[in-house]
Design a protein around this motif. Structure first.
Motif, PDB file in Angstrom:
ATOM      1  N   THR A 182     -47.023  74.726  21.296  1.00 14.16           N
ATOM      2  CA  THR A 182     -45.767  74.929  20.580  1.00 14.16           C
ATOM      3  C   THR A 182     -44.954  76.055  21.207  1.00 14.16           C
ATOM      4  O   THR A 182     -43.731  75.942  21.378  1.00 14.16           O
ATOM      5  N   THR A 183     -45.617  77.139  21.568  1.00 14.16           N
ATOM      6  CA  THR A 183     -44.919  78.274  22.171  1.00 14.16           C
ATOM      7  C   THR A 183     -44.390  77.907  23.550  1.00 14.16           C
ATOM      8  O   THR A 183     -43.320  78.371  23.956  1.00 14.16           O
ATOM      9  N   ARG A 184     -45.130  77.074  24.283  1.00 10.96           N
ATOM     10  CA  ARG A 184     -44.647  76.618  25.590  1.00 10.96           C
ATOM     11  C   ARG A 184     -43.276  75.968  25.467  1.00 10.96           C
ATOM     12  O   ARG A 184     -42.365  76.238  26.249  1.00 10.96           O
ATOM     13  N   VAL A 185     -43.134  75.104  24.479  1.00  8.87           N
ATOM     14  CA  VAL A 185     -41.877  74.378  24.299  1.00  8.87           C
ATOM     15  C   VAL A 185     -40.737  75.356  24.054  1.00  8.87           C
ATOM     16  O   VAL A 185     -39.659  75.238  24.651  1.00  8.87           O
ATOM     17  N   SER A 186     -40.960  76.354  23.186  1.00 14.03           N
ATOM     18  CA  SER A 186     -39.884  77.295  22.864  1.00 14.03           C
ATOM     19  C   SER A 186     -39.516  78.166  24.063  1.00 14.03           C
ATOM     20  O   SER A 186     -38.328  78.465  24.281  1.00 14.03           O
ATOM     21  N   VAL A 187     -40.507  78.562  24.878  1.00 21.16           N
ATOM     22  CA  VAL A 187     -40.212  79.386  26.050  1.00 21.16           C
ATOM     23  C   VAL A 187     -39.486  78.565  27.119  1.00 21.16           C
ATOM     24  O   VAL A 187     -38.538  79.051  27.751  1.00 21.16           O
ATOM     25  N   LEU A 188     -39.878  77.321  27.312  1.00 23.13           N
ATOM     26  CA  LEU A 188     -39.167  76.455  28.261  1.00 23.13           C
ATOM     27  C   LEU A 188     -37.735  76.202  27.797  1.00 23.13           C
ATOM     28  O   LEU A 188     -36.796  76.191  28.612  1.00 23.13           O
ATOM     29  N   ASP A 189     -37.549  75.996  26.488  1.00 23.84           N
ATOM     30  CA  ASP A 189     -36.192  75.843  25.949  1.00 23.84           C
ATOM     31  C   ASP A 189     -35.365  77.097  26.223  1.00 23.84           C
ATOM     32  O   ASP A 189     -34.178  77.004  26.565  1.00 23.84           O
ATOM     33  N   LEU A 190     -35.982  78.256  26.064  1.00 27.71           N
ATOM     34  CA  LEU A 190     -35.279  79.514  26.321  1.00 27.71           C
ATOM     35  C   LEU A 190     -34.871  79.620  27.788  1.00 27.71           C
ATOM     36  O   LEU A 190     -33.721  79.978  28.095  1.00 27.71           O
ATOM     37  N   LEU A 191     -35.791  79.311  28.700  1.00 23.43           N
ATOM     38  CA  LEU A 191     -35.461  79.383  30.126  1.00 23.43           C
ATOM     39  C   LEU A 191     -34.335  78.423  30.490  1.00 23.43           C
ATOM     40  O   LEU A 191     -33.430  78.768  31.260  1.00 23.43           O
ATOM     41  N   ARG A 192     -34.385  77.220  29.915  1.00 22.98           N
ATOM     42  CA  ARG A 192     -33.319  76.247  30.200  1.00 22.98           C
ATOM     43  C   ARG A 192     -31.973  76.743  29.665  1.00 22.98           C
ATOM     44  O   ARG A 192     -30.943  76.670  30.348  1.00 22.98           O
ATOM     45  N   THR A 193     -31.969  77.276  28.441  1.00 28.89           N
ATOM     46  CA  THR A 193     -30.730  77.760  27.837  1.00 28.89           C
ATOM     47  C   THR A 193     -30.157  78.935  28.626  1.00 28.89           C
ATOM     48  O   THR A 193     -28.950  78.991  28.895  1.00 28.89           O
ATOM     49  N   LEU A 194     -31.015  79.879  29.000  1.00 26.74           N
ATOM     50  CA  LEU A 194     -30.552  81.022  29.782  1.00 26.74           C
ATOM     51  C   LEU A 194     -29.980  80.573  31.123  1.00 26.74           C
ATOM     52  O   LEU A 194     -28.956  81.092  31.582  1.00 26.74           O
ATOM     53  N   GLY A 195     -30.649  79.614  31.752  1.00 28.36           N
ATOM     54  CA  GLY A 195     -30.154  79.107  33.022  1.00 28.36           C
ATOM     55  C   GLY A 195     -28.779  78.489  32.891  1.00 28.36           C
ATOM     56  O   GLY A 195     -27.882  78.737  33.714  1.00 28.36           O
ATOM     57  N   GLU A 196     -28.594  77.710  31.841  1.00 25.32           N
ATOM     58  CA  GLU A 196     -27.311  77.035  31.640  1.00 25.32           C
ATOM     59  C   GLU A 196     -26.210  78.020  31.254  1.00 25.32           C
ATOM     60  O   GLU A 196     -25.087  77.951  31.759  1.00 25.32           O
ATOM     61  N   GLU A 197     -26.538  78.958  30.359  1.00 21.27           N
ATOM     62  CA  GLU A 197     -25.521  79.898  29.879  1.00 21.27           C
ATOM     63  C   GLU A 197     -25.110  80.906  30.947  1.00 21.27           C
ATOM     64  O   GLU A 197     -23.946  81.313  31.010  1.00 21.27           O
ATOM     65  N   ARG A 198     -26.036  81.298  31.783  1.00 16.48           N
ATOM     66  CA  ARG A 198     -25.776  82.345  32.765  1.00 16.48           C
ATOM     67  C   ARG A 198     -25.549  81.805  34.174  1.00 16.48           C
ATOM     68  O   ARG A 198     -25.309  82.585  35.095  1.00 16.48           O
TER      69      ARG A 198
END
Length: 258
Positions: A182-198
């Motif tokens: 479950t934590t893997r999914v949230s951390v991968l979502d975070l990395l994807r979001t940061l990549g897209e936003e920044r």
């Protein structure tokens, strides 16, 4: 639509450890466009960590070239390297061992800012607070210590440390392998979001094909230090062509049909 120019390029790069009988990497060529997310996959011993070391600038190829923004990667004094170090940051595999337990979270996240001489004390404090907020940590996190956080939160601290200098390229070495599903999914979502936003380019090394599929637009497959297949993640996982890639894909566990 014009493709984004490469931020990082490897041209026919080899790497041989001193006194080794054979190269660890042979003929590696990569073009990483700005903002792209690339997965590097392969079994243990394939050369993934060595390739990451080349990208990070910890080692230099014994043959071939590494270019950053179309120019040879800088070398020499710390002053010369400072701009490159700020542009390329790293997230390590183990959130338990990569954080100094004696430092507060604020000090940990601010460490690269101090080392790279980014801003004054006030600006660094603001950048630390911004980085912690970007990874979803509470406002009082800066004054606490790593042992007060869960594994997933610790990896968020590590990600905050990496993004605090506002890099253009983020390298991640098995960033979710030490976490529960479950934590893997949230951390991968975070990395994807940061990549897209920044607009961050992201390179993730992983043996976990599902993690690569969740984050990366494209992937390369390493076998014995050579790239044996490359392309979009969907095509590599959905229609692997090389026997080695087929073996990797077939080894992914699947739930039986109900």
């Amino acid at each position: 639509m014009t493709a984004a120019p490469p931020i990082l390029q490897l041209s026919a790069a080899d790497y041989r450890y001193p006194r080794a009988e054979a190269p660890t990497l042979t003929g590696i060529s990569l073009d990483l466009p700005a903002g792209a997310h690339l997965g590097i996959v392969g079994e243990s011993g394939a050369g993934k960590s060595t390739l990451l070391s080349l990208l990070l600038g910890l080692t230099s190829p014994t043959r071939g070239a590494v270019l950053f923004d179309g120019q040879p990667r800088p070398s020499g004094s710390q002053r010369v390297l400072r701009s490159f170090r700020r542009s390329v940051q790293m997230v390590f595999q183990d959130p338990y061992s990569s954080l100094d337990p004696r430092q507060t979270v604020g000090s940990i996240v601010g460490e690269p800012l101090r080392s790279l001489r980014v801003g004054d004390t006030s600006e660094r404090s603001r950048m630390v607070a911004e980085a912690l907020d970007s990874v979803g940590l509470p406002g009082n996190a800066a004054g606490r210590y790593p042992h007060e956080f869960s594994g997933g939160q610790r990896q968020r601290i590590a990600i905050a440390r990496a993004i605090a200098p506002r890099p253009r390229l983020l390298l991640a070495d098995e960033p979710v392998s030490a976490l529960d599903v479950t934590t893997r999914v949230s951390v991968l979502d975070l990395l994807r979001t940061l990549g897209e936003e920044r607009g961050l380019a992201v390179v993730m090394v992983s043996h976990d094909l599902s993690a690569v599929a969740a984050l990366c637009h494209s992937a390369v497959v390493l076998q014995a230090g050579q790239i044996v297949e490359r392309g979009s993640t969907a095509s590599i996982l959905g229609n692997p062509r090389h026997p080695y890639t087929q073996k990797l894909v077939s080894s992914v566990p699947r739930l039986p049909a109900l």
